[in-house]
Design a protein around this motif. Structure first.
Motif, mmCIF file in Angstrom:
data_model
loop_
_atom_site.group_PDB
_atom_site.id
_atom_site.type_symbol
_atom_site.label_atom_id
_atom_site.label_comp_id
_atom_site.label_asym_id
_atom_site.label_seq_id
_atom_site.Cartn_x
_atom_site.Cartn_y
_atom_site.Cartn_z
ATOM 1 N N ILE A 135 0.905 -2.543 -0.835
ATOM 2 C CA ILE A 135 0.907 -1.407 -1.767
ATOM 3 C C ILE A 135 -0.499 -1.165 -2.292
ATOM 4 N N ALA A 136 -1.184 -2.233 -2.674
ATOM 5 C CA ALA A 136 -2.546 -2.094 -3.195
ATOM 6 C C ALA A 136 -3.479 -1.515 -2.133
ATOM 7 N N ALA A 137 -3.310 -1.934 -0.883
ATOM 8 C CA ALA A 137 -4.161 -1.423 0.191
ATOM 9 C C ALA A 137 -3.900 0.064 0.435
ATOM 10 N N ALA A 138 -2.620 0.469 0.386
ATOM 11 C CA ALA A 138 -2.284 1.874 0.589
ATOM 12 C C ALA A 138 -2.829 2.728 -0.552
ATOM 13 N N GLU A 139 -2.729 2.220 -1.767
ATOM 14 C CA GLU A 139 -3.258 2.965 -2.909
ATOM 15 C C GLU A 139 -4.777 3.107 -2.801
ATOM 16 N N LEU A 150 4.823 2.878 4.379
ATOM 17 C CA LEU A 150 3.433 2.953 3.951
ATOM 18 C C LEU A 150 2.533 3.421 5.087
ATOM 19 N N ASP A 151 2.814 3.007 6.306
ATOM 20 C CA ASP A 151 2.010 3.449 7.451
ATOM 21 C C ASP A 151 2.095 4.964 7.622
ATOM 22 N N ARG A 152 3.298 5.507 7.499
ATOM 23 C CA ARG A 152 3.455 6.956 7.643
ATOM 24 C C ARG A 152 2.840 7.692 6.460
ATOM 25 N N LEU A 153 2.938 7.117 5.275
ATOM 26 C CA LEU A 153 2.287 7.713 4.105
ATOM 27 C C LEU A 153 0.782 7.810 4.338
ATOM 28 N N LEU A 154 0.196 6.743 4.849
ATOM 29 C CA LEU A 154 -1.247 6.730 5.078
ATOM 30 C C LEU A 154 -1.661 7.713 6.166
ATOM 31 N N SER A 155 -0.908 7.770 7.249
ATOM 32 C CA SER A 155 -1.265 8.697 8.323
ATOM 33 C C SER A 155 -1.141 10.136 7.864
ATOM 34 N N ASP A 156 -0.130 10.426 7.040
ATOM 35 C CA ASP A 156 0.039 11.766 6.489
ATOM 36 C C ASP A 156 -1.153 12.121 5.593
ATOM 37 N N HIS A 157 -1.565 11.170 4.768
ATOM 38 C CA HIS A 157 -2.680 11.422 3.857
ATOM 39 C C HIS A 157 -3.968 11.680 4.634
ATOM 40 N N ARG A 158 -4.219 10.894 5.673
ATOM 41 C CA ARG A 158 -5.425 11.089 6.479
ATOM 42 C C ARG A 158 -5.402 12.447 7.171
ATOM 43 N N LEU A 159 -4.233 12.857 7.647
ATOM 44 C CA LEU A 159 -4.102 14.146 8.312
ATOM 45 C C LEU A 159 -4.528 15.269 7.388
ATOM 46 N N TRP A 160 -4.064 15.226 6.130
ATOM 47 C CA TRP A 160 -4.390 16.301 5.202
ATOM 48 C C TRP A 160 -5.842 16.251 4.768
ATOM 49 N N ILE A 161 -6.416 15.088 4.624
ATOM 50 C CA ILE A 161 -7.845 14.980 4.306
ATOM 51 C C ILE A 161 -8.667 15.632 5.414
#
Length: 231
Positions: free
Chosen positions: A62-66, A104-115
């Protein structure tokens, strides 16, 4: 009834694309409470009816994803402490009308996509990100911002928590497919969303939600899945 901790006039100045009915609807949603309590109600229904229980992510994950996204609200952290779906649990709808929690993996990939998309938009110039992030939570946005934490998806529709500051900090909104998150938030918080979900499941009553328009969805069990029927 509006909640005493919110000023209707102030909220109206934040929700610039909303009419009086939109503001009143948001003010009537449950006040933030406890993700732990509300998730316990939801998970008890899921486990007893379809035999599904979700494990929580580790503190380190969680800390790494945040760290890789933006500062999270306590409610987002608490949700992932309680419920991170495994690959085998994909397709088990949780939020009507068919949204599933993201790992968390999908959350991170989604965030990178939008960035990446914000830095290199398909049309027009990049937006002034500092200006958009300085606006209060709940303000209309031209696209997904780095301060939005996506936590559930249905195809290309995305539910996210708005971590910008202000009286609606931590509110939940939707980024609909082929549109921008310019409409008012759906709920004041994750716990408010889960409280409404728990109420619907416990009482077997409809759940109100807006994707493009406000609609009612009735929960029922289909084999080992929780599904929602449009009413």
């Amino acid at each position: 009834m509006a909640h005493d901790d919110l000023d209707a006039a102030e909220i109206a100045t934040i929700l610039t694309s909303a009419d009086a009915g939109d503001v009143a609807r948001l003010l009537r949603t449950p006040a933030p409470s406890s993700v732990d309590i509300q998730w316990a109600r939801v998970s008890a229904i899921l486990e007893s009816n379809i035999g599904v229980s979700f494990r929580g992510a580790t503190d380190a994950d969680i800390a790494a994803a945040e760290k890789a996204t933006c500062p999270w609200t306590d409610e987002v952290r608490n949700l992932y402490h309680r419920a991170e779906p495994t690959p085998e649990q994909r397709g088990i709808a949780l939020i009507p009308p068919g949204f599933e929690l993201l790992s968390l993996d999908r959350l991170l990939s989604d965030h990178r996509l939008w960035i990446d998309f914000n830095a290199n938009p398909a049309f027009g110039e990049p937006i002034d990100m500092d200006e958009e992030l300085a606006k209060p939570a709940g303000s209309p946005a031209p696209m997904m911002l780095p301060g939005f934490v996506a936590f559930a998806k249905s195809n290309a529709d995305t539910l996210f928590v708005d971590t910008r500051t202000g009286p609606l900090h931590g509110c939940v909104n939707i980024h609909p497919d082929a549109d921008a998150p310019w409409k008012p938030p759906l709920w004041r918080s994750l716990s408010a969303m889960l409280e409404q979900l728990a109420f619907s499941l416990e009482r077997n009553t409809t759940f109100d939600m807006r994707v493009t328009l406000w609609s009612k969805y009735q929960p029922f069990i289909e084999g080992t899945r929780l599904v929602w029927e449009y009413r």
